[in-house]
Motif scaffolding. Structure first.
Motif, mmCIF file in Angstrom:
data_model
loop_
_atom_site.group_PDB
_atom_site.id
_atom_site.type_symbol
_atom_site.label_atom_id
_atom_site.label_comp_id
_atom_site.label_asym_id
_atom_site.label_seq_id
_atom_site.Cartn_x
_atom_site.Cartn_y
_atom_site.Cartn_z
ATOM 1 N N ASN A 1 0.849 -1.169 0.000
ATOM 2 C CA ASN A 1 0.000 0.000 0.000
ATOM 3 C C ASN A 1 0.897 1.235 0.000
ATOM 4 O OD1 ASN A 1 -1.203 2.176 1.520
ATOM 5 N ND2 ASN A 1 -2.867 0.829 2.111
ATOM 6 N N ILE A 2 0.690 2.074 -0.969
ATOM 7 C CA ILE A 2 1.521 3.265 -1.125
ATOM 8 C C ILE A 2 1.329 4.219 0.051
ATOM 9 C CG2 ILE A 2 1.981 5.287 -2.566
ATOM 10 C CD1 ILE A 2 1.156 3.586 -4.982
ATOM 11 N N GLY A 3 0.099 4.337 0.528
ATOM 12 C CA GLY A 3 -0.160 5.214 1.665
ATOM 13 C C GLY A 3 0.649 4.813 2.882
ATOM 14 N N ARG A 4 0.719 3.534 3.136
ATOM 15 C CA ARG A 4 1.483 3.056 4.297
ATOM 16 C C ARG A 4 2.968 3.327 4.126
ATOM 17 N NH1 ARG A 4 2.051 3.231 9.134
ATOM 18 N NH2 ARG A 4 2.976 1.482 10.178
ATOM 19 N N ALA A 5 3.474 3.154 2.897
ATOM 20 C CA ALA A 5 4.887 3.440 2.634
ATOM 21 C C ALA A 5 5.189 4.917 2.880
ATOM 22 C CB ALA A 5 5.245 3.050 1.201
ATOM 23 N N MET A 6 4.319 5.788 2.398
ATOM 24 C CA MET A 6 4.510 7.224 2.615
ATOM 25 C C MET A 6 4.456 7.553 4.106
ATOM 26 S SD MET A 6 5.007 8.623 -0.291
ATOM 27 C CE MET A 6 5.518 7.292 -1.355
ATOM 28 N N HIS A 7 3.548 6.891 4.816
ATOM 29 C CA HIS A 7 3.414 7.087 6.262
ATOM 30 C C HIS A 7 4.715 6.690 6.959
ATOM 31 C CE1 HIS A 7 0.296 6.672 9.775
ATOM 32 N NE2 HIS A 7 1.333 7.401 10.124
ATOM 33 N N GLN A 8 5.264 5.549 6.583
ATOM 34 C CA GLN A 8 6.516 5.064 7.192
ATOM 35 C C GLN A 8 7.680 6.014 6.921
ATOM 36 O OE1 GLN A 8 5.917 2.949 9.509
ATOM 37 N NE2 GLN A 8 6.833 1.058 8.771
ATOM 38 N N LEU A 9 7.677 6.645 5.736
ATOM 39 C CA LEU A 9 8.745 7.573 5.378
ATOM 40 C C LEU A 9 8.557 8.952 5.993
ATOM 41 C CD1 LEU A 9 9.151 6.637 1.613
ATOM 42 C CD2 LEU A 9 10.776 6.163 3.480
ATOM 43 N N GLY A 10 7.409 9.167 6.646
ATOM 44 C CA GLY A 10 7.138 10.455 7.270
ATOM 45 C C GLY A 10 6.585 11.486 6.307
ATOM 46 N N LEU A 11 6.181 11.053 5.122
ATOM 47 C CA LEU A 11 5.584 11.942 4.134
ATOM 48 C C LEU A 11 4.066 11.957 4.348
ATOM 49 C CD1 LEU A 11 7.713 10.708 1.120
ATOM 50 C CD2 LEU A 11 8.083 12.758 2.499
ATOM 51 N N LEU A 12 3.659 12.611 5.407
ATOM 52 C CA LEU A 12 2.275 12.530 5.862
ATOM 53 C C LEU A 12 1.252 13.110 4.888
ATOM 54 C CD1 LEU A 12 2.796 13.149 9.675
ATOM 55 C CD2 LEU A 12 2.870 11.017 8.379
ATOM 56 N N PRO A 13 1.512 14.236 4.220
ATOM 57 C CA PRO A 13 0.524 14.702 3.236
ATOM 58 C C PRO A 13 0.307 13.686 2.105
ATOM 59 C CG PRO A 13 2.004 16.489 3.814
ATOM 60 C CD PRO A 13 2.571 15.226 4.415
ATOM 61 N N ALA A 14 1.381 13.071 1.644
ATOM 62 C CA ALA A 14 1.251 12.047 0.597
ATOM 63 C C ALA A 14 0.516 10.823 1.142
ATOM 64 C CB ALA A 14 2.622 11.646 0.062
ATOM 65 N N ALA A 15 0.818 10.439 2.379
ATOM 66 C CA ALA A 15 0.129 9.300 2.987
ATOM 67 C C ALA A 15 -1.367 9.565 3.078
ATOM 68 C CB ALA A 15 0.713 9.016 4.378
ATOM 69 N N LEU A 16 -1.733 10.763 3.512
ATOM 70 C CA LEU A 16 -3.150 11.111 3.603
ATOM 71 C C LEU A 16 -3.819 11.056 2.236
ATOM 72 C CD1 LEU A 16 -3.107 14.062 6.156
ATOM 73 C CD2 LEU A 16 -4.144 11.804 6.469
ATOM 74 N N HIS A 17 -3.120 11.516 1.222
ATOM 75 C CA HIS A 17 -3.668 11.477 -0.142
ATOM 76 C C HIS A 17 -4.020 10.044 -0.526
ATOM 77 C CE1 HIS A 17 -4.082 12.117 -4.434
ATOM 78 N NE2 HIS A 17 -3.201 11.144 -4.623
ATOM 79 N N TYR A 18 -3.094 9.117 -0.314
ATOM 80 C CA TYR A 18 -3.333 7.726 -0.708
ATOM 81 C C TYR A 18 -4.332 7.030 0.206
ATOM 82 C CZ TYR A 18 0.165 8.139 -4.283
ATOM 83 O OH TYR A 18 0.848 8.524 -5.398
ATOM 84 N N TYR A 19 -4.310 7.340 1.489
ATOM 85 C CA TYR A 19 -5.314 6.760 2.389
ATOM 86 C C TYR A 19 -6.719 7.204 1.970
ATOM 87 C CZ TYR A 19 -1.701 5.312 5.765
ATOM 88 O OH TYR A 19 -0.641 4.718 6.395
ATOM 89 N N LYS A 20 -6.859 8.477 1.613
ATOM 90 C CA LYS A 20 -8.174 8.970 1.206
ATOM 91 C C LYS A 20 -8.628 8.350 -0.114
ATOM 92 C CE LYS A 20 -7.816 13.203 3.835
ATOM 93 N NZ LYS A 20 -7.671 14.657 3.821
ATOM 94 N N LYS A 21 -7.671 8.033 -0.991
ATOM 95 C CA LYS A 21 -8.032 7.331 -2.231
ATOM 96 C C LYS A 21 -8.612 5.957 -1.907
ATOM 97 C CE LYS A 21 -5.857 7.822 -6.103
ATOM 98 N NZ LYS A 21 -4.928 8.006 -7.223
ATOM 99 N N VAL A 22 -8.006 5.272 -0.924
ATOM 100 C CA VAL A 22 -8.514 3.964 -0.506
ATOM 101 C C VAL A 22 -9.931 4.107 0.040
ATOM 102 C CG1 VAL A 22 -8.242 2.116 1.205
ATOM 103 C CG2 VAL A 22 -6.254 2.951 -0.044
ATOM 104 N N LEU A 23 -10.162 5.142 0.821
ATOM 105 C CA LEU A 23 -11.473 5.342 1.434
ATOM 106 C C LEU A 23 -12.559 5.617 0.396
ATOM 107 C CD1 LEU A 23 -10.349 7.461 4.488
ATOM 108 C CD2 LEU A 23 -10.982 5.050 4.463
ATOM 109 N N ASP A 24 -12.167 6.170 -0.745
ATOM 110 C CA ASP A 24 -13.131 6.488 -1.800
ATOM 111 C C ASP A 24 -13.352 5.351 -2.789
ATOM 112 O OD1 ASP A 24 -13.530 9.015 -0.756
ATOM 113 O OD2 ASP A 24 -11.999 9.942 -2.027
ATOM 114 N N MET A 25 -12.530 4.309 -2.740
ATOM 115 C CA MET A 25 -12.621 3.208 -3.701
ATOM 116 C C MET A 25 -13.564 2.113 -3.216
ATOM 117 S SD MET A 25 -8.600 2.699 -4.665
ATOM 118 C CE MET A 25 -8.952 1.127 -5.405
ATOM 119 N N PRO A 26 -14.159 1.366 -4.154
ATOM 120 C CA PRO A 26 -14.905 0.169 -3.747
ATOM 121 C C PRO A 26 -13.914 -0.916 -3.335
ATOM 122 C CG PRO A 26 -14.865 0.346 -6.124
ATOM 123 C CD PRO A 26 -14.218 1.592 -5.590
ATOM 124 N N PRO A 27 -14.358 -1.940 -2.597
ATOM 125 C CA PRO A 27 -13.455 -3.038 -2.240
ATOM 126 C C PRO A 27 -12.852 -3.666 -3.499
ATOM 127 C CG PRO A 27 -15.510 -3.221 -1.048
ATOM 128 C CD PRO A 27 -15.684 -2.123 -2.051
#
Length: 85
Positions: A1-27
């Motif tokens: 998951n790209i969001g988690r990778a960004m989160h681990q790297l401390g790139l929080l705005p990018a992590a939020l972007h990818y997490y929100k994409k997950v939240l908007d997608m169907p399973p």
């Protein structure tokens, strides 16, 4: 998951972007045992980022709006008893 990778790297705005994409997608995957998606994890991690930045109301909004499971919510409540009381 790209969001988690960004989160681990401390790139929080990018992590939020990818997490929100997950939240908007169907399973993505449906199996015999049910539907597998990462919405709960994405909501939890989004809430952790917002909580860490001091935006506790945003953290709470993501958890409650997405109706994250009771176990996940209770874990977050127990991290800081005063956070969501």
């Amino acid at each position: 998951n790209i969001g988690r990778a960004m989160h681990q790297l401390g790139l929080l705005p990018a992590a939020l972007h990818y997490y929100k994409k997950v939240l908007d997608m169907p399973p993505v995957v449906e199996g015999q045992d049910g539907i597998y998606d990462l919405k709960r994890e994405a909501a939890h991690n989004t809430a952790l980022i917002y909580k860490g930045s001091g935006a506790t109301e945003l953290a709470r909004m993501y958890l409650l709006r997405l109706k994250v499971g009771h176990a996940c919510l209770s874990q977050l409540f127990l991290v800081d008893n005063e956070l969501f009381m």
